[in-house]
Design a protein around this motif. Structure first.
Motif, PDB file in Angstrom:
ATOM      1  N   MET A   1       0.837  -1.198   0.000  1.00  0.00           N
ATOM      2  CA  MET A   1       0.000   0.000   0.000  1.00  0.00           C
ATOM      3  C   MET A   1       0.872   1.249   0.000  1.00  0.00           C
ATOM      4  SD  MET A   1      -3.039   1.098   2.653  1.00  0.00           S
ATOM      5  CE  MET A   1      -1.984   1.582   4.005  1.00  0.00           C
ATOM      6  N   TYR A   2       0.437   2.248  -0.761  1.00  0.00           N
ATOM      7  CA  TYR A   2       1.083   3.556  -0.734  1.00  0.00           C
ATOM      8  C   TYR A   2       0.371   4.463   0.260  1.00  0.00           C
ATOM      9  CZ  TYR A   2       3.951   3.137  -5.014  1.00  0.00           C
ATOM     10  OH  TYR A   2       4.889   2.789  -5.957  1.00  0.00           O
ATOM     11  N   GLN A   3       1.169   5.238   0.988  1.00  0.00           N
ATOM     12  CA  GLN A   3       0.617   6.264   1.864  1.00  0.00           C
ATOM     13  C   GLN A   3       1.464   7.525   1.681  1.00  0.00           C
ATOM     14  OE1 GLN A   3      -2.164   5.746   4.289  1.00  0.00           O
ATOM     15  NE2 GLN A   3      -2.112   7.942   3.858  1.00  0.00           N
ATOM     16  N   LEU A   4       0.865   8.556   1.091  1.00  0.00           N
ATOM     17  CA  LEU A   4       1.552   9.829   0.885  1.00  0.00           C
ATOM     18  C   LEU A   4       1.000  10.844   1.866  1.00  0.00           C
ATOM     19  CD1 LEU A   4       1.892   8.242  -1.850  1.00  0.00           C
ATOM     20  CD2 LEU A   4       2.084  10.481  -2.949  1.00  0.00           C
ATOM     21  N   ARG A   5       1.904  11.543   2.536  1.00  0.00           N
ATOM     22  CA  ARG A   5       1.490  12.548   3.516  1.00  0.00           C
ATOM     23  C   ARG A   5       2.254  13.853   3.273  1.00  0.00           C
ATOM     24  NH1 ARG A   5       2.246   7.806   6.600  1.00  0.00           N
ATOM     25  NH2 ARG A   5       0.341   6.990   7.570  1.00  0.00           N
ATOM     26  N   GLY A   6       1.504  14.897   2.997  1.00  0.00           N
ATOM     27  CA  GLY A   6       2.087  16.229   2.867  1.00  0.00           C
ATOM     28  C   GLY A   6       3.184  16.335   1.824  1.00  0.00           C
ATOM     29  N   VAL A   7       3.030  15.635   0.702  1.00  0.00           N
ATOM     30  CA  VAL A   7       4.099  15.596  -0.302  1.00  0.00           C
ATOM     31  C   VAL A   7       4.109  16.895  -1.117  1.00  0.00           C
ATOM     32  CG1 VAL A   7       4.981  14.438  -2.357  1.00  0.00           C
ATOM     33  CG2 VAL A   7       4.091  13.091  -0.439  1.00  0.00           C
ATOM     34  N   THR A   8       5.218  17.588  -1.062  1.00  0.00           N
ATOM     35  CA  THR A   8       5.415  18.777  -1.879  1.00  0.00           C
ATOM     36  C   THR A   8       6.665  18.593  -2.725  1.00  0.00           C
ATOM     37  OG1 THR A   8       6.821  19.966  -0.292  1.00  0.00           O
ATOM     38  CG2 THR A   8       4.449  20.214  -0.031  1.00  0.00           C
ATOM     39  N   LYS A   9       6.644  19.223  -3.891  1.00  0.00           N
ATOM     40  CA  LYS A   9       7.816  19.246  -4.763  1.00  0.00           C
ATOM     41  C   LYS A   9       7.928  20.628  -5.369  1.00  0.00           C
ATOM     42  CE  LYS A   9      11.431  17.630  -6.862  1.00  0.00           C
ATOM     43  NZ  LYS A   9      12.628  17.187  -6.122  1.00  0.00           N
ATOM     44  N   GLN A  10       9.047  21.286  -5.074  1.00  0.00           N
ATOM     45  CA  GLN A  10       9.264  22.646  -5.542  1.00  0.00           C
ATOM     46  C   GLN A  10      10.474  22.695  -6.466  1.00  0.00           C
ATOM     47  OE1 GLN A  10       9.723  24.705  -1.822  1.00  0.00           O
ATOM     48  NE2 GLN A  10       7.510  24.848  -1.456  1.00  0.00           N
ATOM     49  N   TYR A  11      10.316  23.491  -7.521  1.00  0.00           N
ATOM     50  CA  TYR A  11      11.419  23.749  -8.443  1.00  0.00           C
ATOM     51  C   TYR A  11      11.651  25.248  -8.505  1.00  0.00           C
ATOM     52  CZ  TYR A  11      10.335  19.038 -10.180  1.00  0.00           C
ATOM     53  OH  TYR A  11      10.087  17.693 -10.285  1.00  0.00           O
ATOM     54  N   GLN A  12      12.881  25.626  -8.754  1.00  0.00           N
ATOM     55  CA  GLN A  12      13.205  27.028  -8.928  1.00  0.00           C
ATOM     56  C   GLN A  12      13.428  27.309 -10.405  1.00  0.00           C
ATOM     57  OE1 GLN A  12      13.083  28.553  -5.923  1.00  0.00           O
ATOM     58  NE2 GLN A  12      13.104  30.587  -6.877  1.00  0.00           N
ATOM     59  N   ARG A  13      12.682  28.239 -10.955  1.00  0.00           N
ATOM     60  CA  ARG A  13      12.847  28.647 -12.346  1.00  0.00           C
ATOM     61  C   ARG A  13      13.194  30.128 -12.353  1.00  0.00           C
ATOM     62  NH1 ARG A  13       7.795  27.545 -15.916  1.00  0.00           N
ATOM     63  NH2 ARG A  13       8.441  25.368 -15.520  1.00  0.00           N
ATOM     64  N   GLY A  14      14.506  30.397 -12.395  1.00  0.00           N
ATOM     65  CA  GLY A  14      14.951  31.772 -12.229  1.00  0.00           C
ATOM     66  C   GLY A  14      14.602  32.249 -10.832  1.00  0.00           C
ATOM     67  N   ARG A  15      13.847  33.336 -10.751  1.00  0.00           N
ATOM     68  CA  ARG A  15      13.415  33.841  -9.447  1.00  0.00           C
ATOM     69  C   ARG A  15      12.053  33.282  -9.026  1.00  0.00           C
ATOM     70  NH1 ARG A  15      14.883  40.321  -9.690  1.00  0.00           N
ATOM     71  NH2 ARG A  15      17.147  40.078 -10.008  1.00  0.00           N
ATOM     72  N   GLU A  16      11.457  32.517  -9.912  1.00  0.00           N
ATOM     73  CA  GLU A  16      10.124  31.982  -9.644  1.00  0.00           C
ATOM     74  C   GLU A  16      10.203  30.597  -9.025  1.00  0.00           C
ATOM     75  OE1 GLU A  16       5.961  31.050 -12.108  1.00  0.00           O
ATOM     76  OE2 GLU A  16       7.860  31.320 -13.174  1.00  0.00           O
TER      77      GLU A  16
END
Length: 228
Positions: A1-16
């Protein structure tokens, strides 16, 4: 079983800062069939990469059978992928100089399986997807649908627990799309797989027992009782 909790993924594109995933909570049970749909750039493929241990979240946990993939050392994560997770991609990802049988065998090499056993298992896997007569053919000698069947056999020959498919019908016409979906669904049922698929195709999404819609990194899951 998969259990995902609070998964975030951030990328930086220049200043954004791009939030590909923004606090995803998700449970996927053993044997579930989940389709992931959403606009381009909404986070679909990023989520699939997290489930496959191909990328790590910026924050949160991605547990498979109680083991957090996000925290595993790379060597152990590679072992989990090799043993437990099969992958099917839109572009097939076959090695053009290897035959269908050799392409399928390649999935068993990291597992240390002997040559004779690899050949036998690869042949059986190809027969199970309707390619028993194509063992010695190169990818360039096969249609797109046949190449995708080889890719499915390669994903399943190691008897994984999970099958992840990223737009597996994206390069196929409508009739071939339906054939490949029939193959995938038959394999899901026969092997009791946990089957998770990303698609843009609404006709496929409508038939899914569970549909996860992702927009701007946020997820909503709906149940389709008629498809179960």
């Amino acid at each position: 079983m998969y259990q995902l909790r609070g998964v975030t993924k951030q990328y930086q594109r220049g200043r954004e800062r791009i939030d590909a995933l923004a606090g995803v909570d998700l449970t996927i049970g053993d044997g579930d069939r989940l389709v992931i749909q959403g606009p381009t750039g909404g986070g679909k493929s990023t989520l699939l990469q997290m489930l496959g241990g191909l990328d790590r979240p910026t924050a949160g946990s991605v547990e498979l059978d109680g083991t957090d993939l996000a925290k595993l050392p790379e060597a152990r994560l590679t072992k989990v992928r090799a043993e437990s997770i099969g992958f099917v991609f839109q572009s097939f990802n076959l090695i053009p100089t290897l035959t269908a049988q050799e392409n399928v065998e390649s999935a068993l090499v990291p597992l240390g399986i002997k040559t004779a056993d690899r050949r036998e298992r690869a042949a059986e896997a190809l027969k199970s997807v309707g390619l028993g007569e194509r063992l010695g053919h190169l990818p360039g000698e096969m249609s797109g649908g046949q190449q995708q069947r080889v890719a499915i056999a390669r994903a399943l020959v190691k008897n994984p627990k999970v099958l992840l498919a990223d737009e597996p019908t994206g390069n196929l016409d409508e009739s071939m799309r339906d054939e490949i979906m029939d193959v995938l669904e038959a394999q899901w049922k026969e092997h009791g797989l946990t089957f998770i698929m990303v698609t843009h195709d609404s006709s496929i999404a409508r038939k899914a027992p569970r549909l996860a819609t992702i927009r701007k990194g946020r997820i909503k899951v709906t149940e389709n009782e008629q498809a179960k």
